[in-house]
Design a protein around this motif. Structure first.
Motif, mmCIF file in Angstrom:
data_model
loop_
_atom_site.group_PDB
_atom_site.id
_atom_site.type_symbol
_atom_site.label_atom_id
_atom_site.label_comp_id
_atom_site.label_asym_id
_atom_site.label_seq_id
_atom_site.Cartn_x
_atom_site.Cartn_y
_atom_site.Cartn_z
ATOM 1 N N ASP A 184 68.305 95.342 59.131
ATOM 2 C CA ASP A 184 68.047 96.170 57.945
ATOM 3 C C ASP A 184 67.919 97.650 58.277
ATOM 4 O OD1 ASP A 184 68.039 93.846 56.379
ATOM 5 O OD2 ASP A 184 65.870 93.590 56.625
ATOM 6 N N GLU A 185 68.576 98.079 59.328
ATOM 7 C CA GLU A 185 68.581 99.474 59.770
ATOM 8 C C GLU A 185 67.191 100.063 60.017
ATOM 9 O OE1 GLU A 185 71.142 102.035 57.521
ATOM 10 O OE2 GLU A 185 72.657 100.469 57.302
ATOM 11 N N LYS A 186 66.173 99.196 60.137
ATOM 12 C CA LYS A 186 64.835 99.733 60.393
ATOM 13 C C LYS A 186 64.020 98.912 61.380
ATOM 14 C CE LYS A 186 62.843 97.627 56.251
ATOM 15 N NZ LYS A 186 62.089 97.875 55.035
ATOM 16 N N TYR A 187 64.437 97.706 61.668
ATOM 17 C CA TYR A 187 63.683 96.858 62.592
ATOM 18 C C TYR A 187 64.464 96.627 63.884
ATOM 19 C CZ TYR A 187 60.940 95.564 58.505
ATOM 20 O OH TYR A 187 60.155 95.599 57.379
ATOM 21 N N LEU A 188 63.796 96.789 64.998
ATOM 22 C CA LEU A 188 64.337 96.375 66.279
ATOM 23 C C LEU A 188 63.889 94.928 66.459
ATOM 24 C CD1 LEU A 188 65.805 97.217 68.911
ATOM 25 C CD2 LEU A 188 63.536 97.649 69.863
ATOM 26 N N VAL A 189 64.846 94.032 66.630
ATOM 27 C CA VAL A 189 64.535 92.609 66.750
ATOM 28 C C VAL A 189 64.905 92.149 68.155
ATOM 29 C CG1 VAL A 189 64.980 90.297 65.850
ATOM 30 C CG2 VAL A 189 64.973 92.262 64.297
ATOM 31 N N VAL A 190 63.937 91.572 68.854
ATOM 32 C CA VAL A 190 64.165 91.062 70.208
ATOM 33 C C VAL A 190 63.934 89.559 70.196
ATOM 34 C CG1 VAL A 190 63.493 91.206 72.626
ATOM 35 C CG2 VAL A 190 63.366 93.254 71.182
ATOM 36 N N GLN A 191 64.966 88.808 70.554
ATOM 37 C CA GLN A 191 64.860 87.353 70.670
ATOM 38 C C GLN A 191 64.855 87.018 72.160
ATOM 39 O OE1 GLN A 191 68.458 86.863 68.129
ATOM 40 N NE2 GLN A 191 67.301 85.110 67.353
ATOM 41 N N VAL A 192 63.860 86.243 72.583
ATOM 42 C CA VAL A 192 63.728 85.873 73.986
ATOM 43 C C VAL A 192 63.667 84.356 74.088
ATOM 44 C CG1 VAL A 192 62.332 86.081 76.073
ATOM 45 C CG2 VAL A 192 62.449 88.001 74.462
ATOM 46 N N TRP A 193 64.553 83.784 74.902
ATOM 47 C CA TRP A 193 64.527 82.342 75.164
ATOM 48 C C TRP A 193 64.302 82.121 76.645
ATOM 49 C CZ3 TRP A 193 67.504 79.438 78.463
ATOM 50 C CH2 TRP A 193 67.311 78.059 78.387
ATOM 51 N N LYS A 194 63.448 81.162 76.942
ATOM 52 C CA LYS A 194 63.223 80.714 78.314
ATOM 53 C C LYS A 194 63.265 79.189 78.311
ATOM 54 C CE LYS A 194 60.610 84.721 79.729
ATOM 55 N NZ LYS A 194 59.505 85.261 80.456
ATOM 56 N N GLU A 203 61.055 76.456 76.245
ATOM 57 C CA GLU A 203 60.308 77.154 75.196
ATOM 58 C C GLU A 203 61.237 77.436 74.016
ATOM 59 O OE1 GLU A 203 58.552 80.743 76.714
ATOM 60 O OE2 GLU A 203 57.875 79.766 78.550
ATOM 61 N N PRO A 204 60.679 77.524 72.818
ATOM 62 C CA PRO A 204 61.514 77.936 71.677
ATOM 63 C C PRO A 204 61.780 79.434 71.773
ATOM 64 C CG PRO A 204 59.239 77.673 70.984
ATOM 65 C CD PRO A 204 59.309 77.209 72.414
ATOM 66 N N VAL A 205 62.753 79.912 71.010
ATOM 67 C CA VAL A 205 63.046 81.340 70.963
ATOM 68 C C VAL A 205 61.836 82.067 70.382
ATOM 69 C CG1 VAL A 205 64.451 83.124 69.859
ATOM 70 C CG2 VAL A 205 65.532 81.074 70.768
ATOM 71 N N ARG A 206 61.442 83.117 71.054
ATOM 72 C CA ARG A 206 60.372 83.994 70.568
ATOM 73 C C ARG A 206 61.038 85.213 69.964
ATOM 74 N NH1 ARG A 206 57.085 87.263 74.154
ATOM 75 N NH2 ARG A 206 58.656 86.602 75.619
ATOM 76 N N THR A 207 60.687 85.579 68.732
ATOM 77 C CA THR A 207 61.285 86.711 68.057
ATOM 78 C C THR A 207 60.227 87.773 67.803
ATOM 79 O OG1 THR A 207 62.916 85.282 66.986
ATOM 80 C CG2 THR A 207 62.576 87.466 66.020
ATOM 81 N N LEU A 208 60.512 88.993 68.257
ATOM 82 C CA LEU A 208 59.625 90.128 68.063
ATOM 83 C C LEU A 208 60.332 91.142 67.178
ATOM 84 C CD1 LEU A 208 58.937 90.438 71.860
ATOM 85 C CD2 LEU A 208 57.332 89.465 70.232
ATOM 86 N N ARG A 209 59.624 91.682 66.191
ATOM 87 C CA ARG A 209 60.178 92.717 65.330
ATOM 88 C C ARG A 209 59.340 93.972 65.450
ATOM 89 N NH1 ARG A 209 61.707 88.260 62.711
ATOM 90 N NH2 ARG A 209 63.738 88.243 61.735
ATOM 91 N N ARG A 210 60.018 95.104 65.629
ATOM 92 C CA ARG A 210 59.325 96.381 65.735
ATOM 93 C C ARG A 210 59.965 97.378 64.781
ATOM 94 N NH1 ARG A 210 59.658 96.201 72.162
ATOM 95 N NH2 ARG A 210 58.038 94.671 72.505
ATOM 96 N N THR A 211 59.156 98.267 64.247
ATOM 97 C CA THR A 211 59.720 99.304 63.370
ATOM 98 C C THR A 211 59.903 100.581 64.128
ATOM 99 O OG1 THR A 211 57.491 99.927 62.651
ATOM 100 C CG2 THR A 211 58.745 98.408 61.252
#
Length: 159
Positions: free
Chosen positions: A138-148, A151-159
């Motif tokens: 959405d042109e405003k959130y940095l989304v980081v998906q991390v899989w190990k 473990e399930p995918v961990r999703t982090l959202r930053r503005t």
């Protein structure tokens, strides 16, 4: 803990599909290995996804191959492309490289059918320890998906 590409694809098919698409968008990508003194080395590399594995093929006695023989840890980043749009996001894979012995003619021949390597080459299959996708939403959130593995995918959202 580590696993192969097939196990990652089974655990997280949508993320795996996105990662493969990012790698398929360009031929050359960036591989990071560790030099003898522990400092990083980055080099260009082509990769292949086949038979449930992520494969790294290299020229005979290339420095990156010698690095991996000594210390199998690696980081692999998909080519981000020439534009700044980063369609599909930035994708990185971390893991360990396991060399396929010259005596394993069957595996090496299957790889050679698709990749057309030189007559002599190093071939490594990968054991994944991490897959990371970074994108903008959405042109405003940095989304980081991390899989190990495990473990399930961990999703982090930053503005």
């Amino acid at each position: 803990m580590h696993t192969n590409w097939a196990a990652f694809t089974a655990a997280e098919p949508e993320l795996a599909r996105t990662v493969e698409q990012r790698f398929a968008a360009y031929t050359h990508h960036v591989l990071a290995t560790l030099r003898r003194d522990g400092s990083p080395r980055t080099t260009g590399l082509e990769v292949r996804f086949s038979d449930g594995e992520l494969w790294l093929g290299m020229m005979p006695d290339s420095l990156k191959a010698l690095d991996l023989r000594r210390d199998p840890r690696f980081a692999l980043q998909a080519n981000p492309g020439e534009d700044t749009g980063m369609g599909g996001g930035d994708v990185r894979i971390g893991g360990r490289a396991v060399e396929i012995a010259a005596g394993d003619a069957e595996t090496r021949a299957r790889y050679a059918e698709e990749a057309e390597p030189p007559e002599q080459f190093h071939l490594f299959r990968t054991e994944l320890t991490e897959v990371v996708r970074t994108s903008v939403e959405d042109e405003k959130y940095l989304v980081v998906q991390v899989w190990k593995p495990g473990e399930p995918v961990r999703t982090l959202r930053r503005t």
